[in-house]
Design an enzyme around this catalytic site. Structure first.
Site, PDB file in Angstrom:
ATOM      1  N   THR A   1       0.814  -1.220   0.000  1.00 55.91           N
ATOM      2  CA  THR A   1       0.000   0.000   0.000  1.00 55.91           C
ATOM      3  C   THR A   1       0.848   1.271   0.000  1.00 55.91           C
ATOM      4  O   THR A   1       0.473   2.279  -0.605  1.00 55.91           O
ATOM      5  CB  THR A   1      -0.943  -0.015   1.226  1.00 55.91           C
ATOM      6  OG1 THR A   1      -1.863  -1.096   1.054  1.00 55.91           O
ATOM      7  CG2 THR A   1      -1.724   1.261   1.369  1.00 55.91           C
TER       8      THR A   1
ATOM      9  N   THR B   1       1.595  -4.449   4.171  1.00 60.42           N
ATOM     10  CA  THR B   1       1.445  -4.764   5.593  1.00 60.42           C
ATOM     11  C   THR B   1       0.700  -6.083   5.816  1.00 60.42           C
ATOM     12  O   THR B   1       0.771  -6.653   6.900  1.00 60.42           O
ATOM     13  CB  THR B   1       0.690  -3.644   6.328  1.00 60.42           C
ATOM     14  OG1 THR B   1      -0.614  -3.506   5.753  1.00 60.42           O
ATOM     15  CG2 THR B   1       1.437  -2.332   6.246  1.00 60.42           C
ATOM     16  N   ASP B   2       0.002  -6.563   4.783  1.00 62.72           N
ATOM     17  CA  ASP B   2      -0.777  -7.798   4.954  1.00 62.72           C
ATOM     18  C   ASP B   2       0.084  -8.974   5.416  1.00 62.72           C
ATOM     19  O   ASP B   2      -0.401  -9.859   6.135  1.00 62.72           O
ATOM     20  CB  ASP B   2      -1.458  -8.196   3.638  1.00 62.72           C
ATOM     21  CG  ASP B   2      -2.630  -7.278   3.288  1.00 62.72           C
ATOM     22  OD1 ASP B   2      -2.953  -6.391   4.097  1.00 62.72           O
ATOM     23  OD2 ASP B   2      -3.208  -7.461   2.203  1.00 62.72           O
TER      24      ASP B   2
END
Ligand code: ASP
Length: 333
Positions: A18, A93-94
């Site tokens: 992101t 970040t997942d």
């Protein structure tokens, strides 16, 4: 450290996520920005840091693979050999809680490796990427961050890779270190890392070692456990069972898992998100005592996702079951 000056040399490696996403044709955002664009967009200049950057991948966190992390570790080693003082990884970040832990296992470097990302993409009000990147660079350049293992910096908080988890879908404060808390923070430009994790484990997986597939099964109420019967047939080399509570499963699943443990290493973790799996408390069929007796390996304090990373790399190195069990035991201390 840079020879002629007391500047710290920090290298940022972009993987996507992101933090690097912009709007794309067809709708939504996807990774398009490389490392130079990310570092070029920093809100303020850096004092005492020589910064350079490179792009390793441009993908969402969900597309990363455990084999990518082995190649990334090699790239980081090259940078350290060239004199770089600290490395920042920007990524989705997942998967940070798994990839940072993967790097923690793969690297034995004393120099800081700091993973960061963003919960809000650059086009959103209050985008957190630049602030996270800036703080991550400060952490990577700090003496305090040496020899503490791989770190995750989000929202001015420093987490150890071993404990960090993403615990919210959207908030900039999504990251927590379950059970122990974060190990440091950044305030203004000061980096503080007052807590030092006790144990570290190094798995020297080479880029030429294939990383075998490891299944992750989750206990759910009323599940008869039939997935476990398909694991071997599907070609998995190992499995992690995210059990209820302290490590419990249904009656039928206990039998299936016992059969599976005769064919491959099966690790028993907890789906609760915090705490250590039990060894000697419960005596019912499907309890931790029963499952350990059937040959499963206790994950100790590693959550199912991190347990799967450790098991995958241990299998890549061809470790036997007793060595794998000893590794889980060691990381619980
Ligand atoms: N939401 C994710 C992120 O924060 C997307 C990803 O992991 O690529 O980066």
């Amino acid at each position: 450290m840079n020879d002629a000056t007391d500047e710290r040399w920090v290298h940022a490696i972009a993987l996507g996520g992101t933090i690097a996403m912009t709007e794309v044709a067809g709708g939504g955002v996807a990774p398009t920005l490389g490392a130079a664009e990310l570092t070029g967009a920093l809100p303020v200049g850096l004092t005492g840091v020589r910064l350079d950057a490179s792009t390793f991948r441009e993908m969402p966190g969900a597309h990363l693979e455990l084999a990518d992390l082995v190649l990334l570790r090699d790239r980081i080693d090259e940078l350290f050999a060239a004199g770089v003082d600290g490395v920042v990884i920007t990524q989705g970040t997942d998967t940070i809680e798994e990839t940072a832990f993967a790097l923690e296992l793969l690297s034995d470097a004393e120099q800081p490796i700091v993973v960061t990302g963003a919960m809000r993409h650059p086009g959103r009000p209050g985008a957190d990427g630049p602030a996270n990147l800036l703080a991550a660079i400060q952490v990577a350049g700090a003496e305090e961050s040496r020899a503490v293992g791989v770190l995750v910096l989000m929202d001015e908080v420093v987490h150890a890779a071993r404990f960090v988890r993403k615990a919210h879908t959207f908030r900039p404060s999504a990251f927590v270190s379950t059970g122990v808390g974060p190990i440091g923070w950044v305030t203004e430009e000061r980096v503080r890392v007052p807590v030092r994790p006790a144990s570290r484990l190094h798995l020297d997986v080479a880029a030429t070692d294939p990383v075998p597939p490891v299944a992750l099964l989750t206990a759910v109420v009323g599940d008869d456990g039939r997935f476990a019967t398909a694991v071997a047939e599907l070609g998995y080399a190992g499995a992690v069972m995210a059990g209820f509570g302290a490590g419990h499963v249904s009656l039928r699943q206990a039998e299936y898992l016992g059969d599976l443990a005769k064919e491959m290493p099966v690790v028993l973790a907890s789906r609760t998100g915090a705490g250590e799996t039990a060894r000697a408390t419960y005596g019912f069929p499907g309890s931790e005592r029963d499952l350990l007796g059937r040959g499963l390996i206790g994950a100790g304090s590693l959550d199912p996702f991190k347990a799967r990373v450790l098991l995958s790399y241990a299998l890549a190195l061809g470790w036997p079951v007793d060595r794998i069990a000893a590794a889980f035991e060691r990381l619980s201390r």
